[in-house]
Write an enzyme that holds these catalytic residues in place. Structure first.
Site, short mmCIF file in Angstrom:
data_model
loop_
_atom_site.label_atom_id
_atom_site.label_comp_id
_atom_site.label_asym_id
_atom_site.label_seq_id
_atom_site.Cartn_x
_atom_site.Cartn_y
_atom_site.Cartn_z
CG ASP A 16 -26.38 -12.08 -51.27
OD1 ASP A 16 -26.53 -11.89 -50.07
OD2 ASP A 16 -26.27 -11.29 -51.97
CD GLU A 30 -36.73 -19.83 -67.33
OE1 GLU A 30 -37.93 -20.50 -67.38
OE2 GLU A 30 -36.04 -20.21 -66.65
CG HIS A 31 -39.24 -12.69 -68.87
ND1 HIS A 31 -38.98 -11.45 -68.08
CD2 HIS A 31 -40.45 -12.90 -68.94
CE1 HIS A 31 -40.17 -11.19 -67.82
NE2 HIS A 31 -41.27 -11.85 -68.17
#
Length: 275
Positions: free
Chosen positions: A183, A55-56
């Site tokens: 991370d 998804e953008h």
């Protein structure tokens, strides 16, 4: 749906890296706690390498939503514990239980797929004991890579001594597996007008304190973030020394990625912890 793709052809391991990232994003998404870009699919790229389609999101640097991220990250870390408590309550209630909860409680440390921290794969084989998992499947592989590369004698000797000390850092600590981003440094967090977003995960079920190690190494997290987080997940006794132990993984990982510029920090932590 607007989408964005990530590409990586490093050493031909892009598909493994992106499959792990897709599984990580999917696992975080299912908790409904902190927003991530919805993953769509891993594809083979023309001419080699791979793509991760997701998804953008129109993101900007984390700022006004830092405290919200602290709350939501704590909720992510508490999600599996709360799921276990719900299952326990349902098991003791007539007519409840028997598969009514969609997501199972995870009672071990690890993950179903390989994930990568940087380009290095992480061993996520399931273990019932956290200390065993962390020593054998996080630090030991990093030390083996160093041995193959530089064969650093002092690092080898310090690690031999530190292994004997690690169990003492976890004495009287009850650790419930928590789903981690894995991370979470400042480059992997952002926000949009609706709130915080985290991305580029290397997830696994581990000790929630592990998450804060790299967050504290390279900046990007304000006091508001930490206050909000610890308001829900208070520091347990011995937190500071375990924090160093968890940072050790990331310094070793950077040593293996970028060279001996991270040697001094790695050895300093080990010297401090073996005293």
């Amino acid at each position: 749906m607007d989408t964005v793709v990530e590409m990586n052809g490093f050493r031909g391991q892009a598909r493994r890296m992106f499959e792990g990232e897709l599984a990580s994003l999917t696992a975080i998404l299912k908790t409904g706690t902190v927003r991530v870009p919805k993953p769509i699919k891993v594809l083979d790229a023309p001419g080699g390498g791979s793509l991760l389609v997701m998804e953008h999101l129109d993101m900007r640097s984390l700022g006004s939503h830092a405290a919200a991220l602290g709350v939501q990250l704590a909720d992510l870390h508490l999600d599996n514990k709360r799921l276990g408590e719900t299952l326990q309550k349902e098991a003791g209630t007539v007519g409840k239980g028997g598969g009514q909860v969609e997501r199972p409680f995870v009672d071990q440390f690890g993950f179903d797929v390989v994930t990568c921290c940087g380009y290095l794969p992480q061993v996520n084989d399931w273990q019932s004991d956290w200390v065993t998992f962390y020593a054998r499947q996080r630090i030991q592989p990093q030390m083996e890579l160093l041995e193959q590369g530089s064969g650093d004698r002092e690092a080898r000797e310090l690690w031999a001594a530190l292994q004997l000390k690690i169990p003492d850092l976890f004495r009287d600590l009850d650790i419930v597996p928590a789903l981690l981003h894995g991370d979470l440094w400042g480059g992997n967090v952002a926000e949009d007008p609706s709130g915080p977003v985290i991305f580029d995960p290397a997830s696994f079920y581990g000790h929630s304190e592990y998450e804060l190690a790299i967050a504290g190494m390279f900046g990007g997290f304000s006091g508001a973030f930490y206050s909000a987080y610890h308001g829900r997940v208070p520091k347990a006794p011995g937190f500071e020394r375990r924090h160093q132990l968890y940072q050790l993984f990331h310094y070793l990982n950077h040593w293996n990625h970028f060279g001996a510029g991270y040697r001094g920090s790695s050895l300093s932590i080990m010297r401090n912890l073996v005293r």
